[in-house]
Design an enzyme around this catalytic site. Structure first.
Site, short mmCIF file in Angstrom:
data_model
loop_
_atom_site.label_atom_id
_atom_site.label_comp_id
_atom_site.label_asym_id
_atom_site.label_seq_id
_atom_site.Cartn_x
_atom_site.Cartn_y
_atom_site.Cartn_z
N ASP A 21 0.91 -1.09 0.20
CA ASP A 21 -0.06 0.00 -0.32
C ASP A 21 0.95 1.32 0.14
OD1 ASP A 21 -2.69 1.32 0.38
OD2 ASP A 21 -1.89 1.89 2.25
N SER A 22 0.17 2.25 -0.44
CA SER A 22 1.10 3.42 -0.17
C SER A 22 1.43 4.02 1.27
CB SER A 22 0.37 4.75 -1.04
OG SER A 22 -0.95 4.87 -0.35
N CYS A 84 -3.51 -0.61 -2.05
CA CYS A 84 -3.74 0.87 -2.57
C CYS A 84 -4.70 0.81 -3.75
CB CYS A 84 -2.65 1.29 -2.99
SG CYS A 84 -2.35 2.86 -3.56
N GLU A 166 -6.54 7.84 10.73
CA GLU A 166 -5.13 7.90 11.52
C GLU A 166 -5.07 8.41 12.69
OE1 GLU A 166 -2.09 8.72 8.68
OE2 GLU A 166 -2.80 7.65 6.84
N CYS A 198 -11.65 3.07 -0.25
CA CYS A 198 -10.36 3.66 0.34
C CYS A 198 -10.07 2.81 1.66
CB CYS A 198 -10.63 5.03 0.76
SG CYS A 198 -8.99 5.67 1.56
N HIS A 200 -8.52 3.17 4.30
CA HIS A 200 -8.73 3.79 5.57
C HIS A 200 -10.46 3.74 5.99
CE1 HIS A 200 -4.93 5.71 4.80
NE2 HIS A 200 -4.81 5.93 6.10
#
Length: 297
Positions: A21-22, A84, A166, A198, A200
């Site tokens: 992932d990025s 990603c 995050e 996404c 997240h």
């Protein structure tokens, strides 16, 4: 010959699954894979030095993604999961050309999961929330309409969700306020399902569900990708053998899984603990990019 093939499959089956992932968002994909496939071992690469990918050009994303894929392939993996969304949207063909192992992205599995849901109405109304770059690419709409040309797809960018996840603010009022602001029009549009486009966003599943309504089915692209991986391993007879009864019980981030990051290892460990409940037992900082060379395009 059959014996040679069987021995080769046995050797490959013990290899880990690679994930890149990025940054840290792909940890939700790691969790989905770990929960569905507890006998497997994983190697994770977070390209934290070059995040975000969403602001980069196609050529740059392809270069980063291929470098990441080759790094993991060099560590001996049997399958690569591109966690990603940006890399899945822009670089899967380049990645598949660059490595020898099977490659699974997150967009096509997420689209199939949304289209595959039963719907009592005459047409499916599918919502997609993602980062601005993923929404602008239209990759989810394209993938969904390829499977169901009659589907109505409504996409929304929700950029603040990344920071909220995050920071560990998924249960705070600010997250609920932001979710309500982002999703009010999707809720009114009567979508049947909502793709979390996404990595997240599964961290915010509770506030997203509250804002969109309990009747809307949430589609986690990471979970959908994990189902694809499970199917491929079974079809290829490459699933890791079951653990012995005496073996310790697996847990997320234990020492059977190896994590690499290209920068900010301490921050990665903190966010991983917020996302997964445990920091990685084996975390290593590396540089994956190769020879820098300036040339005209």
């Amino acid at each position: 010959m059959d014996s040679e093939i069987s021995n080769q499959q046995s050797t490959i089956s013990h290899l880990p699954i690679g994930i890149f992932d990025s940054g840290v968002g792909g940890l939700t994909v790691y969790r989905a894979l770990h929960e569905r496939l507890p006998d497997e071992h994983f190697v994770y690469l977070g390209d934290t030095a070059r995040v975000p990918y969403g602001t980069k050009s196609l050529r740059t994303v392809e270069r980063y993604a291929v470098e990441n894929a080759k790094f993991l392939e060099a560590h001996g993996i049997k399958l690569l999961v591109v966690a990603c969304n940006t890399a899945s949207a822009l670089a899967l063909p380049a990645i598949r050309d660059a490595v020898q192992c099977q490659v699974v992205g997150v967009i096509e599995p997420g689209a199939r999961a949304a289209v595959g849901l039963e719907n009592s109405g005459p047409e499916k109304r599918i919502g997609v929330i993602a980062t601005e770059s993923t929404v602008q690419s239209g990759v989810y709409s394209t993938a969904i309409r390829k499977l169901d040309p009659q589907a109505i797809v409504i996409e929304r960018a929700c950029p603040l969700f990344v920071s909220l996840a995050e920071e560990g603010w998924a249960d705070r009022d600010v997250a609920r306020t932001v979710a309500a602001e982002y999703l009010w029009d999707l809720e009114r549009s009567g979508v049947d399902s909502l793709v979390l486009g996404c990595t997240h966003y599964p961290i915010l599943r509770g506030v997203i569900q509250g804002a969109i309504g309990e009747a809307v089915k949430l589609i986690d692209s990471g979970e959908a990708a994990a189902q694809d991986v499970e199917s491929w391993l079974a079809k290829s007879a490459l699933a890791h053998p079951p653990r012995e009864n005496s073996a310790p019980e697996r847990r997320l981030c234990d020492d059977l899984d190896h994590f690499y990051v290209t920068d900010a290892a301490e921050r990665f460990a903190r966010v991983a603990e917020r996302f997964l409940g445990h920091p990685p037992s084996v975390l290593e900082a590396v540089e994956v990019w190769g020879h820098d060379e300036l040339r005209t395009v």
